[in-house]
Design a protein around this motif. Sequence first.
Motif, mmCIF file in Angstrom:
data_model
loop_
_atom_site.group_PDB
_atom_site.id
_atom_site.type_symbol
_atom_site.label_atom_id
_atom_site.label_comp_id
_atom_site.label_asym_id
_atom_site.label_seq_id
_atom_site.Cartn_x
_atom_site.Cartn_y
_atom_site.Cartn_z
ATOM 1 N N GLU A 82 -53.573 -114.938 60.627
ATOM 2 C CA GLU A 82 -54.078 -115.094 62.308
ATOM 3 C C GLU A 82 -54.389 -113.702 62.934
ATOM 4 O O GLU A 82 -54.714 -113.961 63.993
ATOM 5 N N ASN A 83 -54.565 -112.512 62.101
ATOM 6 C CA ASN A 83 -54.974 -111.525 62.663
ATOM 7 C C ASN A 83 -56.161 -110.783 62.145
ATOM 8 O O ASN A 83 -55.758 -110.265 60.908
ATOM 9 N N ALA A 84 -57.195 -110.946 62.672
ATOM 10 C CA ALA A 84 -58.522 -110.462 62.171
ATOM 11 C C ALA A 84 -58.417 -108.902 61.875
ATOM 12 O O ALA A 84 -58.987 -108.470 60.955
ATOM 13 N N GLU A 85 -57.898 -108.244 62.836
ATOM 14 C CA GLU A 85 -57.996 -106.802 62.749
ATOM 15 C C GLU A 85 -56.953 -106.311 61.610
ATOM 16 O O GLU A 85 -57.226 -105.341 60.862
ATOM 17 N N PHE A 86 -55.971 -106.972 61.472
ATOM 18 C CA PHE A 86 -54.874 -106.924 60.215
ATOM 19 C C PHE A 86 -55.517 -106.870 58.915
ATOM 20 O O PHE A 86 -55.560 -105.915 58.229
ATOM 21 N N MET A 87 -56.442 -108.018 58.674
ATOM 22 C CA MET A 87 -56.988 -108.187 57.602
ATOM 23 C C MET A 87 -58.202 -106.922 57.578
ATOM 24 O O MET A 87 -58.377 -106.529 56.362
ATOM 25 N N ARG A 88 -58.903 -106.666 58.396
ATOM 26 C CA ARG A 88 -59.980 -105.866 58.453
ATOM 27 C C ARG A 88 -59.449 -104.295 58.112
ATOM 28 O O ARG A 88 -59.979 -103.699 57.129
ATOM 29 N N GLN A 89 -58.334 -103.959 58.738
ATOM 30 C CA GLN A 89 -57.613 -102.784 58.312
ATOM 31 C C GLN A 89 -57.359 -102.789 56.998
ATOM 32 O O GLN A 89 -57.333 -101.605 56.278
ATOM 33 N N TYR A 90 -56.644 -103.720 56.350
ATOM 34 C CA TYR A 90 -55.989 -103.712 55.023
ATOM 35 C C TYR A 90 -57.041 -103.604 54.092
ATOM 36 O O TYR A 90 -57.377 -102.858 53.134
ATOM 37 N N LEU A 91 -58.308 -104.588 54.452
ATOM 38 C CA LEU A 91 -59.612 -104.422 53.406
ATOM 39 C C LEU A 91 -60.319 -103.345 53.196
ATOM 40 O O LEU A 91 -60.937 -102.843 52.399
ATOM 41 N N SER A 92 -60.303 -102.548 54.561
ATOM 42 C CA SER A 92 -60.928 -101.224 54.635
ATOM 43 C C SER A 92 -60.082 -100.117 54.119
ATOM 44 O O SER A 92 -60.618 -99.073 54.080
#
Length: 234
Positions: A82-92
């Motif tokens: 549910e957290n796009a920023e969470f996913m973005r930071q992890y993937l980056s």
Amino acid sequence: MKNKVYDSAEAALEGILFDGMTLAAGGFGLCGIPELAIAAIRDAGTKDLTAYSNNAGVDDFGLGQLLQTKQIKKMGSSYVGENAEFMRQYLSGELELEFIPQGTLAERMRAGGAGIPGFYTKTGVGTVIAEGKEEKQFDGEAYILERGIVADLAIVKAWKADTTGNAVFRKTARNFNLPAATCGKICVMEVEEIVQPGELDADAIHLPGIYVHRLIQGDHEKRIEQRTVRESKS
């Protein structure tokens, strides 16, 4: 007995926060999250946090606020959807992530609070969860060793508590709040109502006050994560 009641989350967290600390947070999605303590940690600017929680809320609420401000270095969670920023930071590569099966996370918190340094479980055997972990056979079955979590600080949300910290959670908001509270070296709990000792039914206490070090009462937004309604038939 030392007074556990503080006027605000900021006051309750004073002298506790430090950069690089480990945090255990109660809540499930946005249900039962310690929103006042999270906002106070955000405003304090404490950084390089390792946070253990079922998830990180949403982008602009819950632990998601601490992700937005880059105050969390590592998350130990079961779910990130549910957290796009969470996913973005992890993937980056900006955020370290430890995926933990939900039941394992709850038991790791409970074990840490009970003074149990580790336990064996079948959950995760043969998957990436087991990588780097000790494996042992019991009755012909493989199990992996999981370590108990002991956090520098636990932040939790309850419904009611007396001034000594004995607490009652409301329905599903109990979720991860109970094991998170027990595994913190210091536990700061926020509630909707503080009562006097003896006003709560002793048989209804979910969390004994011995686990709670600081206590605050406040107003909570209690935002709904996903609102689903039926269409009108008219």
